[in-house]
Design an enzyme around this catalytic site. Structure first.
Site, PDB file in Angstrom:
ATOM      1  N   LYS A  39      46.881  44.335  41.034  1.00 35.81           N
ATOM      2  CA  LYS A  39      46.219  43.839  41.841  1.00 35.81           C
ATOM      3  C   LYS A  39      46.930  43.745  43.418  1.00 35.81           C
ATOM      4  O   LYS A  39      48.240  43.078  43.559  1.00 35.81           O
ATOM      5  CB  LYS A  39      45.885  42.362  41.790  1.00 35.81           C
TER       6      LYS A  39
HETATM    7  O1  G3P Z   1      40.608  36.403  41.439  1.00 36.86           O
HETATM    8  C1  G3P Z   1      39.810  36.199  42.759  1.00 36.86           C
HETATM    9  C2  G3P Z   1      38.747  35.558  42.839  1.00 36.86           C
HETATM   10  O2  G3P Z   1      37.757  35.661  41.608  1.00 36.86           O
HETATM   11  C3  G3P Z   1      39.035  34.066  43.396  1.00 36.86           C
HETATM   12  O3  G3P Z   1      37.928  33.280  43.171  1.00 36.86           O
HETATM   13  O4  G3P Z   1      36.839  30.988  43.083  1.00 36.86           O
HETATM   14  O5  G3P Z   1      38.992  31.240  43.899  1.00 36.86           O
HETATM   15  O6  G3P Z   1      37.184  32.060  45.284  1.00 36.86           O
HETATM   16  P1  G3P Z   1      37.594  31.886  43.793  1.00 36.86           P
END
Ligand code: G3P
Length: 219
Positions: A88
């Site tokens: 990633k």
């Molecule tokens: O892994 C990346 C993403 O899904 C992060 O989500 O909930 O931290 O905005 P969030």
């Protein structure tokens, strides 16, 4: 549409795997920190443990470096842990260069922190395996994350880009349903959003009635 779990929590990954609907896992440095995973050896071991639970599905492991050489160095180590690891990489200029390097060297990538169609085009041009638009974080600041998913799916379709659209930063079951409608290839979600898909009061009351009626005649 593939279901990935957006967590580094082994119990939750196990729980989703046991439902038979888990296609992969995505992690990020915040999610790893939340589980208290620190130190390179522990981090690599944790990714291996996740891969073992997920089986054949892809597991995104994020680099911490922000320069090309550092990302390549880290990505090669991550990719060597397990064949299902997807490196990633953040959507920055050196990240795009690193994605091109990984693509040319047979290492699969997930371009993360994507918030615009232009960024998604760059990720596809560099040969990213997945692009991760963060829909919840767009909603959080008053935008419409689903519009971005629709736009990227449309652009990738008419341009013939092979990069898969991995809708990230999912907040709710409705996000998952909308992503399915819009043609996203993957959703990566917290377990709670997936579990929310089960719920319907008519299912609960209907099941209760079936069981009551069965008991009436069978005792
Ligand atoms: O892994 C990346 C993403 O899904 C992060 O989500 O909930 O931290 O905005 P969030």
């Amino acid at each position: 549409m593939k279901f990935f779990l957006d967590t580094a929590n082994l119990q939750q990954i196990q729980e989703a795997a046991s439902m038979g609907i888990l296609d992969g896992v995505t992690t990020n440095p915040s999610l790893m920190a939340k589980e208290g995973i620190k130190g390179q050896d522990n981090v690599l071991q944790h990714y291996k443990a996740i891969c073992d639970i997920v089986g054949h599905g892809d597991v995104s492991a994020e680099v911490i470096s922000t320069d090309f050489a550092g990302m390549v160095r880290e990505g090669e180590i991550l990719a060597s842990i397990h064949e299902n690891i997807v490196v990633k990489v953040p959507m920055i200029k050196d990240g795009i260069k690193a994605i091109r390097y990984f693509t040319d060297n047979g290492i699969r990538t997930n371009c993360t922190l994507v918030f615009s169609a232009g960024q998604a085009i760059l990720a596809a041009k560099a040969g990213a395996t997945y692009v991760s638009p963060f829909i919840g974080r767009i909603d959080d600041i008053g935008g419409d994350g689903m519009d971005l998913i629709t736009q990227i799916v449309h652009i990738y379709g008419i341009q013939g880009f092979e990069t898969e659209v991995l809708a990230a930063s999912i907040r709710s079951p409705l996000h998952i349903i909308k992503c399915a409608e819009m043609g996203a290839d993957v959703v990566t979600c917290p377990l709670s959003a997936i579990e929310g898909l089960f719920n319907h009061p008519l299912t609960d009351s209907g099941l209760q009635k079936f069981l009551e009626d069965y008991k009436k005649v069978n005792g």
